[in-house]
Motif scaffolding. Structure first.
Motif, PDB file in Angstrom:
ATOM      1  N   GLU A 222      47.041 -16.146 -84.559  1.00  0.00           N
ATOM      2  CA  GLU A 222      45.792 -16.830 -83.764  1.00  0.00           C
ATOM      3  C   GLU A 222      44.160 -16.236 -83.724  1.00  0.00           C
TER       4      GLU A 222
ATOM      5  N   ALA B 143      46.013 -25.840 -81.826  1.00  0.00           N
ATOM      6  CA  ALA B 143      46.089 -24.944 -80.806  1.00  0.00           C
ATOM      7  C   ALA B 143      44.829 -24.659 -80.327  1.00  0.00           C
TER       8      ALA B 143
ATOM      9  N   ARG C 248      42.133 -23.064 -76.981  1.00  0.00           N
ATOM     10  CA  ARG C 248      42.256 -22.848 -75.861  1.00  0.00           C
ATOM     11  C   ARG C 248      40.758 -21.583 -75.037  1.00  0.00           C
TER      12      ARG C 248
ATOM     13  N   GLY D 126      42.559 -23.494 -69.464  1.00  0.00           N
ATOM     14  CA  GLY D 126      43.449 -24.622 -70.291  1.00  0.00           C
ATOM     15  C   GLY D 126      42.619 -24.422 -71.155  1.00  0.00           C
ATOM     16  N   ASN D 127      43.261 -26.014 -71.886  1.00  0.00           N
ATOM     17  CA  ASN D 127      43.783 -25.798 -73.649  1.00  0.00           C
ATOM     18  C   ASN D 127      41.953 -26.882 -73.921  1.00  0.00           C
TER      19      ASN D 127
ATOM     20  N   SER E  89      40.607 -29.587 -76.153  1.00  0.00           N
ATOM     21  CA  SER E  89      41.033 -31.265 -76.198  1.00  0.00           C
ATOM     22  C   SER E  89      41.087 -30.920 -78.102  1.00  0.00           C
TER      23      SER E  89
ATOM     24  N   SER F 204      35.775 -31.491 -80.804  1.00  0.00           N
ATOM     25  CA  SER F 204      36.286 -31.293 -78.925  1.00  0.00           C
ATOM     26  C   SER F 204      35.406 -31.093 -77.588  1.00  0.00           C
TER      27      SER F 204
ATOM     28  N   THR G  84      35.642 -31.530 -73.605  1.00  0.00           N
ATOM     29  CA  THR G  84      36.654 -31.282 -72.677  1.00  0.00           C
ATOM     30  C   THR G  84      36.333 -30.490 -71.204  1.00  0.00           C
TER      31      THR G  84
END
Length: 158
Positions: free
Chosen positions: A75, A107, A109, A122-123, A125, A133, A135
């Protein structure tokens, strides 16, 4: 990648790894107003500053979390910090993928700093076919962090 954040009263473009953000009252992009832009890792030739250079071209330089195949799947994060509080209600990220060593995240966030601790918001998109992405979020902060993970390394253009 392009990250766009919008202030509550007007559009804010925030490029997180390309986060585009514009301040409501001045209509300037917040990534250009960041006091600092940092990352969990920076590779020679792929500095974190490239995520806020405004270059959206497909061939534009990009930030990369690559630091050897042994780190694949780790990560990683990128963070913006401002001297003022930003109200953020939407983000967009323009990701960079290339070969088998730089992949779109499986993944991702956001977390925002409340002055004492990181708060989840939140995550992100899933990336579109074009690697973007987008979001919707809703928080006010002086610091914003994007965490991401892929089976290899991740990259962001804007």
């Amino acid at each position: 990648m392009i990250m766009k954040a919008f202030l509550r009263s007007s559009v804010v473009g925030l490029l997180l790894m390309g986060w585009q953000t514009a301040c409501a009252q001045t209509n300037q992009r917040l990534e250009k107003m960041a006091k600092t832009v940092t990352a969990s890792h920076t590779e020679d030739g792929h500095a974190v500053s490239l995520i806020c250079d405004g270059n959206l071209a497909a061939t534009a330089p990009y930030w990369s979390s690559y630091h050897g195949r042994d780190a694949f799947g780790s990560e990683e994060w990128v963070e913006y910090e401002w001297v003022f509080t930003c109200q953020v209600n939407r983000t967009s990220i323009l990701w960079k993928a290339m070969g088998d060593s730089l992949l779109l995240p499986n993944a991702a966030r956001f977390e925002w700093w409340d002055g004492q601790a990181w708060q989840p918001c939140g995550n992100v998109s899933a990336p579109s076919a074009s690697g973007v992405s987008s979001t919707k979020v809703d928080f006010a902060t002086k610091r914003l962090r994007l965490y991401m993970q892929s089976p290899a390394a991740c990259g962001i253009r804007e």
